[in-house]
Scaffold this motif. Structure first.
Motif, PDB file in Angstrom:
ATOM      1  N   LEU A   6       1.533   0.128   2.663  1.00  0.00           N
ATOM      2  CA  LEU A   6       0.527   0.226   3.716  1.00  0.00           C
ATOM      3  C   LEU A   6       0.182   1.685   4.002  1.00  0.00           C
ATOM      4  O   LEU A   6      -0.981   2.057   4.118  1.00  0.00           O
ATOM      5  CB  LEU A   6       1.033  -0.449   5.003  1.00  0.00           C
ATOM      6  CG  LEU A   6       1.236  -1.955   4.936  1.00  0.00           C
ATOM      7  CD1 LEU A   6       1.481  -2.525   6.323  1.00  0.00           C
ATOM      8  CD2 LEU A   6       0.054  -2.638   4.286  1.00  0.00           C
ATOM      9  N   TRP A   7       1.213   2.481   4.073  1.00  0.00           N
ATOM     10  CA  TRP A   7       0.994   3.892   4.377  1.00  0.00           C
ATOM     11  C   TRP A   7       0.164   4.538   3.250  1.00  0.00           C
ATOM     12  O   TRP A   7      -0.843   5.212   3.496  1.00  0.00           O
ATOM     13  CB  TRP A   7       2.351   4.602   4.524  1.00  0.00           C
ATOM     14  CG  TRP A   7       2.225   6.064   4.817  1.00  0.00           C
ATOM     15  CD1 TRP A   7       1.889   6.638   6.005  1.00  0.00           C
ATOM     16  CD2 TRP A   7       2.414   7.132   3.888  1.00  0.00           C
ATOM     17  NE1 TRP A   7       1.861   8.005   5.888  1.00  0.00           N
ATOM     18  CE2 TRP A   7       2.181   8.328   4.606  1.00  0.00           C
ATOM     19  CE3 TRP A   7       2.753   7.201   2.537  1.00  0.00           C
ATOM     20  CZ2 TRP A   7       2.282   9.583   3.992  1.00  0.00           C
ATOM     21  CZ3 TRP A   7       2.859   8.448   1.943  1.00  0.00           C
ATOM     22  CH2 TRP A   7       2.629   9.620   2.668  1.00  0.00           C
ATOM     23  N   MET A   8       0.567   4.267   2.013  1.00  0.00           N
ATOM     24  CA  MET A   8      -0.143   4.879   0.889  1.00  0.00           C
ATOM     25  C   MET A   8      -1.559   4.328   0.773  1.00  0.00           C
ATOM     26  O   MET A   8      -2.502   5.067   0.503  1.00  0.00           O
ATOM     27  CB  MET A   8       0.623   4.623  -0.409  1.00  0.00           C
ATOM     28  CG  MET A   8       1.889   5.454  -0.517  1.00  0.00           C
ATOM     29  SD  MET A   8       2.969   4.903  -1.850  1.00  0.00           S
ATOM     30  CE  MET A   8       2.108   5.568  -3.244  1.00  0.00           C
ATOM     31  N   GLY A   9      -1.712   3.019   1.002  1.00  0.00           N
ATOM     32  CA  GLY A   9      -3.030   2.413   0.902  1.00  0.00           C
ATOM     33  C   GLY A   9      -3.981   3.008   1.934  1.00  0.00           C
ATOM     34  O   GLY A   9      -5.149   3.280   1.642  1.00  0.00           O
ATOM     35  N   THR A  10      -3.457   3.239   3.138  1.00  0.00           N
ATOM     36  CA  THR A  10      -4.278   3.825   4.195  1.00  0.00           C
ATOM     37  C   THR A  10      -4.726   5.227   3.822  1.00  0.00           C
ATOM     38  O   THR A  10      -5.896   5.584   3.909  1.00  0.00           O
ATOM     39  CB  THR A  10      -3.466   3.879   5.504  1.00  0.00           C
ATOM     40  OG1 THR A  10      -2.833   2.623   5.693  1.00  0.00           O
ATOM     41  CG2 THR A  10      -4.356   4.190   6.679  1.00  0.00           C
ATOM     42  N   ARG A  11      -3.742   5.996   3.374  1.00  0.00           N
ATOM     43  CA  ARG A  11      -4.058   7.370   2.959  1.00  0.00           C
ATOM     44  C   ARG A  11      -5.124   7.372   1.867  1.00  0.00           C
ATOM     45  O   ARG A  11      -6.095   8.119   1.913  1.00  0.00           O
ATOM     46  CB  ARG A  11      -2.822   8.078   2.394  1.00  0.00           C
ATOM     47  CG  ARG A  11      -1.720   8.290   3.376  1.00  0.00           C
ATOM     48  CD  ARG A  11      -1.997   9.495   4.229  1.00  0.00           C
ATOM     49  NE  ARG A  11      -1.502   9.194   5.576  1.00  0.00           N
ATOM     50  CZ  ARG A  11      -1.645   9.988   6.612  1.00  0.00           C
ATOM     51  NH1 ARG A  11      -2.279  11.133   6.498  1.00  0.00           N
ATOM     52  NH2 ARG A  11      -1.171   9.652   7.780  1.00  0.00           N
ATOM     53  N   ALA A  12      -4.891   6.510   0.883  1.00  0.00           N
ATOM     54  CA  ALA A  12      -5.762   6.501  -0.289  1.00  0.00           C
ATOM     55  C   ALA A  12      -7.179   6.117   0.103  1.00  0.00           C
ATOM     56  O   ALA A  12      -8.151   6.727  -0.349  1.00  0.00           O
ATOM     57  CB  ALA A  12      -5.221   5.538  -1.341  1.00  0.00           C
ATOM     58  N   PHE A  55      -1.734   8.220  -5.863  1.00  0.00           N
ATOM     59  CA  PHE A  55      -1.103   6.977  -5.419  1.00  0.00           C
ATOM     60  C   PHE A  55      -1.527   5.817  -6.317  1.00  0.00           C
ATOM     61  O   PHE A  55      -0.713   5.013  -6.760  1.00  0.00           O
ATOM     62  CB  PHE A  55      -1.487   6.651  -3.972  1.00  0.00           C
ATOM     63  CG  PHE A  55      -0.857   7.572  -2.968  1.00  0.00           C
ATOM     64  CD1 PHE A  55       0.159   8.448  -3.344  1.00  0.00           C
ATOM     65  CD2 PHE A  55      -1.259   7.563  -1.643  1.00  0.00           C
ATOM     66  CE1 PHE A  55       0.745   9.293  -2.428  1.00  0.00           C
ATOM     67  CE2 PHE A  55      -0.672   8.407  -0.719  1.00  0.00           C
ATOM     68  CZ  PHE A  55       0.320   9.272  -1.105  1.00  0.00           C
ATOM     69  N   THR A  56      -2.842   5.742  -6.557  1.00  0.00           N
ATOM     70  CA  THR A  56      -3.346   4.608  -7.313  1.00  0.00           C
ATOM     71  C   THR A  56      -2.802   4.608  -8.739  1.00  0.00           C
ATOM     72  O   THR A  56      -2.332   3.586  -9.238  1.00  0.00           O
ATOM     73  CB  THR A  56      -4.887   4.631  -7.346  1.00  0.00           C
ATOM     74  OG1 THR A  56      -5.359   5.023  -6.068  1.00  0.00           O
ATOM     75  CG2 THR A  56      -5.441   3.270  -7.675  1.00  0.00           C
ATOM     76  N   MET A 113      -4.277  -3.082   0.781  1.00  0.00           N
ATOM     77  CA  MET A 113      -4.573  -2.306   1.989  1.00  0.00           C
ATOM     78  C   MET A 113      -5.723  -1.339   1.726  1.00  0.00           C
ATOM     79  O   MET A 113      -6.625  -1.198   2.546  1.00  0.00           O
ATOM     80  CB  MET A 113      -3.305  -1.524   2.394  1.00  0.00           C
ATOM     81  CG  MET A 113      -3.421  -0.835   3.729  1.00  0.00           C
ATOM     82  SD  MET A 113      -3.673  -2.046   5.043  1.00  0.00           S
ATOM     83  CE  MET A 113      -4.258  -0.991   6.354  1.00  0.00           C
ATOM     84  N   ARG A 114      -5.690  -0.734   0.580  1.00  0.00           N
ATOM     85  CA  ARG A 114      -6.717   0.255   0.251  1.00  0.00           C
ATOM     86  C   ARG A 114      -8.089  -0.407   0.192  1.00  0.00           C
ATOM     87  O   ARG A 114      -9.048   0.072   0.814  1.00  0.00           O
ATOM     88  CB  ARG A 114      -6.384   0.892  -1.103  1.00  0.00           C
ATOM     89  CG  ARG A 114      -7.380   1.928  -1.578  1.00  0.00           C
ATOM     90  CD  ARG A 114      -6.923   2.509  -2.919  1.00  0.00           C
ATOM     91  NE  ARG A 114      -7.883   3.447  -3.445  1.00  0.00           N
ATOM     92  CZ  ARG A 114      -8.948   3.089  -4.166  1.00  0.00           C
ATOM     93  NH1 ARG A 114      -9.165   1.798  -4.406  1.00  0.00           N
ATOM     94  NH2 ARG A 114      -9.798   3.985  -4.606  1.00  0.00           N
ATOM     95  N   SER A 115      -8.173  -1.529  -0.505  1.00  0.00           N
ATOM     96  CA  SER A 115      -9.495  -2.121  -0.674  1.00  0.00           C
ATOM     97  C   SER A 115     -10.003  -2.718   0.634  1.00  0.00           C
ATOM     98  O   SER A 115     -11.184  -2.611   0.955  1.00  0.00           O
ATOM     99  CB  SER A 115      -9.490  -3.163  -1.784  1.00  0.00           C
ATOM    100  OG  SER A 115      -8.604  -4.186  -1.437  1.00  0.00           O
ATOM    101  N   SER A 116      -9.102  -3.330   1.434  1.00  0.00           N
ATOM    102  CA  SER A 116      -9.625  -3.920   2.666  1.00  0.00           C
ATOM    103  C   SER A 116      -9.987  -2.832   3.665  1.00  0.00           C
ATOM    104  O   SER A 116     -10.933  -2.987   4.437  1.00  0.00           O
ATOM    105  CB  SER A 116      -8.636  -4.928   3.256  1.00  0.00           C
ATOM    106  OG  SER A 116      -7.447  -4.298   3.598  1.00  0.00           O
ATOM    107  N   LEU A 117      -9.287  -1.721   3.624  1.00  0.00           N
ATOM    108  CA  LEU A 117      -9.648  -0.629   4.523  1.00  0.00           C
ATOM    109  C   LEU A 117     -10.981  -0.013   4.078  1.00  0.00           C
ATOM    110  O   LEU A 117     -11.824   0.335   4.903  1.00  0.00           O
ATOM    111  CB  LEU A 117      -8.545   0.434   4.534  1.00  0.00           C
ATOM    112  CG  LEU A 117      -8.670   1.514   5.606  1.00  0.00           C
ATOM    113  CD1 LEU A 117      -8.721   0.883   6.995  1.00  0.00           C
ATOM    114  CD2 LEU A 117      -7.511   2.494   5.548  1.00  0.00           C
ATOM    115  N   ALA A 169      -8.128  -4.126   8.888  1.00  0.00           N
ATOM    116  CA  ALA A 169      -7.855  -4.095   7.452  1.00  0.00           C
ATOM    117  C   ALA A 169      -6.515  -4.760   7.138  1.00  0.00           C
ATOM    118  O   ALA A 169      -6.265  -5.193   6.020  1.00  0.00           O
ATOM    119  CB  ALA A 169      -7.857  -2.663   6.951  1.00  0.00           C
ATOM    120  N   LEU A 170      -5.659  -4.858   8.152  1.00  0.00           N
ATOM    121  CA  LEU A 170      -4.314  -5.419   7.926  1.00  0.00           C
ATOM    122  C   LEU A 170      -4.338  -6.908   7.616  1.00  0.00           C
ATOM    123  O   LEU A 170      -3.427  -7.439   7.000  1.00  0.00           O
ATOM    124  CB  LEU A 170      -3.449  -5.200   9.165  1.00  0.00           C
ATOM    125  CG  LEU A 170      -2.544  -3.975   9.151  1.00  0.00           C
ATOM    126  CD1 LEU A 170      -1.793  -3.876  10.461  1.00  0.00           C
ATOM    127  CD2 LEU A 170      -1.558  -4.048   7.990  1.00  0.00           C
TER     128      LEU A 170
END
Lengths: 617, 344
Positions: B134-140, B152-153, B230-234, B265-266
């Motif tokens: 989650l943390w990495m997805g948000t950052r990304a 990250f990806t 997380m990345r895509s939904s954010l 996004a969660l």
């Protein structure tokens, strides 16, 4: 923080900093305290200074600690260490030597056997071991079907067993039985087991387990380890080591790595590749023992059940012994040993492996079917199996020679052998379809006769009766599915030789009969013995100077027919004096450091965030 | 967004109570039906496996027809299939999963022994992987296309596609055995050492020490899925106008992200997490095998090799059951979290 606008550079550097601190925390104890870690390597796993623990990596779970039920090799090895048997096998040459029975005699008709029980042997709870315990054990197996699960075959032919006094056991058999001197049945204490009503449901896991061997089981964690303590009062004298521990490994690579690291002292059942890779490894001694196994290619000679009714799907051409012998000539055994076993094995010849020097028979020059594709082709031509227009040979009925070759799907040895055989037989104009299936399916298809060719193999006991029996008519499955066939050989001459050796009590005469049975088996060519794989083991030479091998010449140190290897292991001075510290301390430093740093980081970040958030709203 | 939701709840909640109960009942009923199907399937599926169970039990021991008959009798294999099924159901209701062929012990007992280690390993790994993902997805997503995103990806996807077995072995050799000057820091196998001094703390530390390598292997492999979802939904949320509104209110970017974008996004991630929690029980067969971790995954693998029917059946029911329960929970929770689902 509060001054910063619109998050141009959010806390990425901070995260990096935290990560750095964590990693530093992880490595700090390593850098500062190399001593703590070398203790990890040195840690011999013993509880106290001066005590020696021998740790053996095993790759099989104990199916049960109940000696009436457990028959995995791991379990039977433990039973040999904790329960007495009437006789055992010498480490020198597998000859039968006294154990719980000091001596024995048989009546003239060989139907009544009297065993004299050793005096002064005690169970680990202090009770004496008597003839009544022995009689109780056999009687329980004869009357309680659950108790016959693991060793029932030993008492199949028993008429009755009694103990006229504390020192004598009398066994009467229905027919003469040459295996009476090597009844490998663990004897259990009557005063403990008579309280067990349901043998099938009894796990025998109350520690310590009451037994009477050189070791006593004191701790067991399923799938993790089993610990045995030396019994100081063992009648033969206390073992040289204080403790023995079997450690479970699910994959043999991990076991080899644990050996390199010194987490275990002995690794066994190594693959040829693992064995070769350990060459020259520091503090590691390799043991290349002669194997007790033979590896066999079975050709379906027309399977039938014990009533003589044909069963299965065997190819008719294989009922012709000339075809089977021709196939034998098309297999290059030395190529298989070199390429499949990496040279760690012996070329197959007779039925019994050369480790049993007395019984091993190898075809003399005139009878040996040496590798020759030309000779094999010629033999098939002469036998009336000409090639069709597509190059595939046809039988008299016109059916092409295409064989289903059933293999153990998870065995790389089988896979390689399959490919070689397929290649060689295609040179004869025979098609082979390889069918790797689960072990269980191999067994089912073998029993049902649903195969043309199948890989088989057995571990041979010092007494050859067990495996010789596999090739008799009586071993064929009965119509209800009992019995245990190997190659479905049913040959009058073989059976006659088999029965005669079983009833023959003169050693030399029996050896000769066993040889003649093997010769007949070779003539019939239903099972082609391809090779005898070596047993590959390795141990830590910095902690152990040696093990008593069985047999003395090129023998193995674990999984013996007896307890010699573990009983007389020779610890080095280093193993005796090493501090008893285990590696957990250094680990503790690392983990506590990481956890503390992690918690600190999370705490400080969240405090700062909350503070700035409050500040803004 | 939040304001709307609050008002909506206050105004309509009383009128909706029966519908909510109905929804819950529907979901629970569906779950119960699935469980029943699993039980039926579990029984008949393993009966069609090739081979005679009684022969399986004796493995390669030469047994007489009488001994085989005794075995069939003991395990009820001589009964017609429907009688076996009836007995199986009757026992199941009492929590009795039968007796394992291989171990001659109750299946429930065997599963009970192994479920703890598996939940510990896979549970810890899942929690870590979720947090990390989650943390990495948000950052990304927040600065997508940036260096963090690319790193990250690519790292996450590489690890995701690496064979778990192989990665585990690499970690085992590097950090278990040690390479070159790097000493072996962690044990190579098992879950505990036999010689840990008495006391709770040393025992906990010892297990934690053993946990590190298998746990790191699992996290390395599974964190990427949480990160990517997380990345895509954010990324999807980031185009929404409510974020512009939030920014227009003068909220700091940090807060726009945490208070507005991330909660929305969660939602898809929650489903994934719950589905994954269902799998926690099944264990991670490969990781458990590499590190000889005494868990349920390993037990299932062994049961399959024999095959040990009652044991397979038991693990199948426990595994499928946990997935179903988690699914039902996810659906119920989703409704609580996402007002759009409630409204529809």
């Amino acid at each position: 923080m509060g001054v910063r606008t619109a998050g141009v550079r959010p806390s990425f550097p901070r995260a990096a900093a935290v990560a750095t601190v964590v990693i530093a925390g992880l490595l700090l104890p390593v850098v500062l305290a190399p001593g703590a870690l070398s203790a990890n390597e040195r840690g011999d796993g013993s509880g106290q200074e001066g005590e020696v623990t021998l740790r053996v990596g095993i790759q099989q779970e104990f199916d049960s600690l109940n000696p009436f039920l457990g028959f995995s090799r791991a379990a039977t090895e433990v039973f040999r260490l904790i329960y007495p048997t009437l006789t055992t096998h010498s480490s020198e040459d597998f000859s039968v030597v006294p154990e719980l029975a000091t001596d024995w005699e048989s009546s003239r008709d060989k139907l009544t056997w009297t065993f004299h029980i050793r005096e002064g042997v005690k169970w680990s709870d202090g009770e004496p071991v008597t003839a009544h315990d022995v009689a109780y054990t056999f009687n329980r197996m004869m009357t309680d079907s659950a108790a016959a699960t693991a060793n029932g075959n030993y008492v199949d032919n028993f008429a009755d067993v009694s103990a006229p006094d504390e020192g004598r056991v009398v066994i009467r058999t229905e027919t003469p039985q040459a295996t009476m001197r090597s009844l490998a049945v663990p004897v259990v204490p009557e005063h403990v087991w008579s309280r067990v009503d349901d043998v099938a449901g009894f796990a025998n896991r109350e520690m310590p387990i009451v037994g009477s061997g050189p070791f006593e089981v004191t701790d067991y964690r399923p799938q993790q380890y089993l610990t045995l303590e030396a019994d100081e009062d063992f009648w033969r004298g206390a073992p040289t080591i204080d403790r023995l521990r079997f450690v479970n490994f699910e994959n043999s690579d991990a076991a080899v790595q644990a050996l390199r690291k010194g987490e275990i002292d002995v690794a066994r059942k190594l693959t040829p590749a693992q064995f070769d890779a350990l060459k020259g490894a520091e503090n590691i001694e390799r043991v290349k023992g002669k194997g007790r196994r033979f590896y066999e290619l079975v050709l379906n000679p027309g399977a039938a059940n014990s009533a003589g009714d044909p069963i299965g799907t065997g190819h008719p051409a294989l009922r012709d012994a000339r075809v089977r012998r021709a196939l034998d000539r098309a297999i290059d055994r030395s190529e298989l040993v070199d390429r499949v076993l990496g040279g760690h094995g012996t070329v197959g010849a007779g039925y019994l492996p050369p480790i049993f020097r007395k019984y091993h028979w190898s075809p003399p020059d005139g009878e040996r079917r040496s590798f020759s594709l030309e000779a094999a082709n010629r033999a098939l031509d002469e036998a009336g199996y000409p090639r069709g227009p597509d190059g595939i040979r046809r039988g008299p009925s016109g059916r092409p020679l295409d064989f289903e070759f059933v293999l153990h799907g998870d065995s790389s040895t089988d896979a390689l052998v399959g490919e070689f055989v397929e290649e060689w037989l295609s040179g004869l104009g025979i098609e082979v379809s390889l069918q790797p299936v689960s072990d269980n399916q191999v067994n089912q298809r073998t029993t049902a006769g649903d195969f043309d060719m199948v890989i088989s193999g057995w571990s041979v006991n010092p007494d050859p009766d067990y495996v010789l029996r596999l090739q008799t008519c009586g071993a064929r499955p009965d119509p209800e599915g009992g019995g245990l066939p190997d190659s479905f050989l049913c040959d009058e001459r073989y059976d006659e030789l088999y029965s005669r050796q079983l009833a023959e009590f003169d050693r030399h005469a029996r050896v000769e009969l066993v040889e003649r049975a093997q010769r007949r088996f070779h003539e019939m060519a239903t099972g082609l013995i391809l090779f005898y794989p070596n047993a590959l083991e390795a141990y830590r030479s910095d902690r152990f100077a040696g093990f008593e091998k069985q047999p003395a010449e090129r023998g193995v140190i674990t999984a013996q027919q007896g307890y010699w290897g573990y009983y007389r292991a020779e610890p080095t001075e280093r193993a005796r004096t090493a501090a008893g510290e285990t590696g957990y301390r250094s680990a503790a430093f690392v983990i506590v450091g990481v956890l503390l740093l992690g918690a600190l980081a999370v705490f400080s970040v969240s405090v700062r965030r909350r503070r700035t958030a409050e500040h803004r709203e | 967004m939040t304001e709307t939701r609050d008002r909506d709840d206050v105004r309509r909640a009383p009128a909706r109570a029966p519908r909510i109960l109905g929804f819950v009942a529907l979901k629970l009923g569906g779950g119960a039906l699935s469980l029943l199907l699993v039980v039926v399937l579990g029984f008949f599926l393993f009966r069609v496996l090739p081979g005679d169970p009684a022969r399986t039990m004796t493995r390669s021991a030469p047994v007489s027809a009488e001994q085989l008959a005794a075995l069939r009798d003991r395990f009820g294999l001589d009964q017609p299939l429907y009688v076996q099924f009836r007995d199986f159901l009757g026992k199941l209701v009492r929590g009795d999963l039968g007796t394992s062929y291989t171990y001659n012990r109750p299946v429930a007992e065997l599963i009970g022994e192994r479920i703890g280690p598996t939940v510990l390993l896979v549970g810890t790994a899942t929690v870590l992987a979720v947090l990390l993902g989650l943390w990495m997805g948000t950052r990304a997503a927040w600065r997508h296309g940036g260096s963090a995103d690319r790193w990250f990806t690519s790292v996450g996807l590489t690890l995701w596609s690496v064979p778990t077995f192989w990665l585990g072995l690499l970690l085992l050799m590097a950090f278990g055995v040690g390479v070159g000057p790097l000493p072996g820091l962690f044990p190579v196998a098992g879950m505990s050492s036999p010689d840990v001094p008495a006391g709770a703390l040393p025992r906990v530390l010892d297990v934690a020490h053993h946990l590190v390598l298998p746990c790191v292997t699992l996290v390395a492999v599974i964190h990427a899925q949480f990160m990517m979802v997380m990345r895509s939904s954010l990324l999807e949320e980031m185009g929404e106008e409510y974020l512009t509104t939030a920014r227009a209110k003068g909220l700091r970017e940090d807060l726009v992200r945490r208070r507005h974008a991330i909660p929305n996004a969660l939602l898809p991630t929650v489903t994934l997490i719950f589905l994954h929690l269902g799998l926690v029980v099944s264990g991670a067969i490969t990781v458990e095998t590499v590190f000889s971790w005494p868990g349920l995954g390993l037990l299932t693998y062994e049961a399959l090799r024999v095959p040990d029917l009652p044991l397979l059946q038991g693990t199948f029911i426990v595994l499928a059951g946990s997935v179903i329960v988690m699914n039902v929970l996810a659906e119920l929770l989703y409704r609580v979290l996402d007002p759009r689902v409630r409204a529809s």
